[in-house]
Design an enzyme around this catalytic site. Structure first.
Site, short mmCIF file in Angstrom:
data_model
loop_
_atom_site.label_atom_id
_atom_site.label_comp_id
_atom_site.label_asym_id
_atom_site.label_seq_id
_atom_site.Cartn_x
_atom_site.Cartn_y
_atom_site.Cartn_z
N HIS A 71 0.84 -1.21 0.00
CA HIS A 71 0.00 0.00 0.00
C HIS A 71 0.88 1.26 0.00
CE1 HIS A 71 -2.98 -2.77 2.27
NE2 HIS A 71 -3.42 -2.64 1.05
N LYS A 83 -17.20 -7.10 9.54
CA LYS A 83 -15.96 -7.86 9.49
C LYS A 83 -15.20 -7.72 10.81
CE LYS A 83 -12.59 -8.10 5.83
NZ LYS A 83 -12.22 -7.43 4.58
N ARG A 122 -2.38 -6.22 -8.14
CA ARG A 122 -1.28 -7.18 -7.99
C ARG A 122 -1.27 -8.21 -9.10
NH1 ARG A 122 -2.98 -8.11 -1.93
NH2 ARG A 122 -4.89 -7.62 -3.07
N SER A 166 -2.69 -7.80 3.15
CA SER A 166 -2.98 -7.63 4.57
C SER A 166 -3.30 -8.98 5.21
CB SER A 166 -4.16 -6.68 4.77
OG SER A 166 -3.86 -5.41 4.27
P1 ADP Z 1 -9.89 -3.72 0.07
O1 ADP Z 1 -10.47 -4.46 1.25
O2 ADP Z 1 -10.70 -2.52 -0.33
O3 ADP Z 1 -9.49 -4.58 -1.10
P2 ADP Z 1 -7.11 -3.51 0.84
O4 ADP Z 1 -6.65 -2.78 2.05
O5 ADP Z 1 -6.93 -4.98 0.83
O6 ADP Z 1 -8.60 -3.05 0.66
O7 ADP Z 1 -6.40 -2.92 -0.45
C1 ADP Z 1 -6.53 -1.58 -0.86
C2 ADP Z 1 -5.96 -1.43 -2.27
O8 ADP Z 1 -4.57 -1.71 -2.25
C3 ADP Z 1 -6.56 -2.38 -3.30
O9 ADP Z 1 -6.66 -1.73 -4.54
C4 ADP Z 1 -5.56 -3.50 -3.38
O10 ADP Z 1 -5.59 -4.15 -4.65
C5 ADP Z 1 -4.27 -2.73 -3.19
N1 ADP Z 1 -3.20 -3.56 -2.66
C6 ADP Z 1 -3.25 -4.47 -1.68
N2 ADP Z 1 -2.04 -5.04 -1.46
C7 ADP Z 1 -1.21 -4.47 -2.35
C8 ADP Z 1 0.17 -4.65 -2.67
N3 ADP Z 1 0.94 -5.55 -2.04
N4 ADP Z 1 0.68 -3.88 -3.63
C9 ADP Z 1 -0.09 -2.99 -4.30
N5 ADP Z 1 -1.39 -2.79 -4.08
C10 ADP Z 1 -1.95 -3.51 -3.12
#
Ligand code: ADP
Length: 156
Positions: free
Chosen positions: A19, A43, A92, A129
């Site tokens: 992120h 959640k 990703r 995450s």
């Molecule tokens: P959500 O629950 O809305 O998917 P996340 O916190 O999992 O939220 O992810 C937020 C954004 O960051 C999403 O667009 C996700 O694809 C992106 N994301 C998650 N992990 C990575 C990563 N390792 N590298 C780049 N983008 C990521």
């Protein structure tokens, strides 16, 4: 002149180096990025929303182009509230692509907001995450998966 603001919405439970890298790479594109932690009441969370916001804020204390907020409800409504004309998301692999495409379509249809997608750097493509939560639950060191200098203080 009107500022170009992007809202970066997510669960960020927790905010990972993946992120962080998306925000670093998107900063030159926008005047401001609002990192928006979504509140999902259905959640069970790893970190409380307040803790997530606090941990993310600590990374950007010296960067006035980044704001960190939490929001309840629709992402497009949060974007309007903070004056964002764009949504920022990361991709990703293929599964993300399909998901993000649907999300972007829906958001554009209901609000006219465009989504800007950045591909993950290859070295962060495997980081999520949920992986971080899983490793943390087994007591593994997750420091390398978090942004530099970020400390997590979990509720217990
Ligand atoms: P959500 O629950 O809305 O998917 P996340 O916190 O999992 O939220 O992810 C937020 C954004 O960051 C999403 O667009 C996700 O694809 C992106 N994301 C998650 N992990 C990575 C990563 N390792 N590298 C780049 N983008 C990521």
């Amino acid at each position: 002149m009107e500022q170009t603001i992007a809202l970066f919405p997510g669960s960020f439970d927790p905010y990972t180096i993946g992120h962080y890298s998306i925000v670093e790479r998107a900063l030159p594109l926008f005047d401001k990025i609002v990192i928006a932690v979504g509140i999902n009441r259905n959640k069970q969370s790893f970190l409380d929303v307040e803790k997530r916001v606090e941990a993310i804020k600590s990374l950007y204390t010296n960067n006035e182009k980044v704001e960190v907020i939490s929001y309840d409800g629709l992402t497009v409504d949060a974007a309007k509230k903070y004056g964002a004309r764009f949504l920022l998301r990361g991709v990703r692999q293929v599964q993300d692509f399909e998901y993000e495409r649907n999300l972007a379509e829906v958001n554009r249809n209901i609000s006219g907001l465009e989504t800007i997608l950045l591909y993950t750097l290859p070295e962060y493509g495997h980081i999520s995450s949920s992986i971080v939560r899983e490793l943390a639950s087994y007591g593994k060191d997750i420091t390398g998966l978090l942004p530099p200098g970020m400390k997590l203080h979990r509720k217990e």
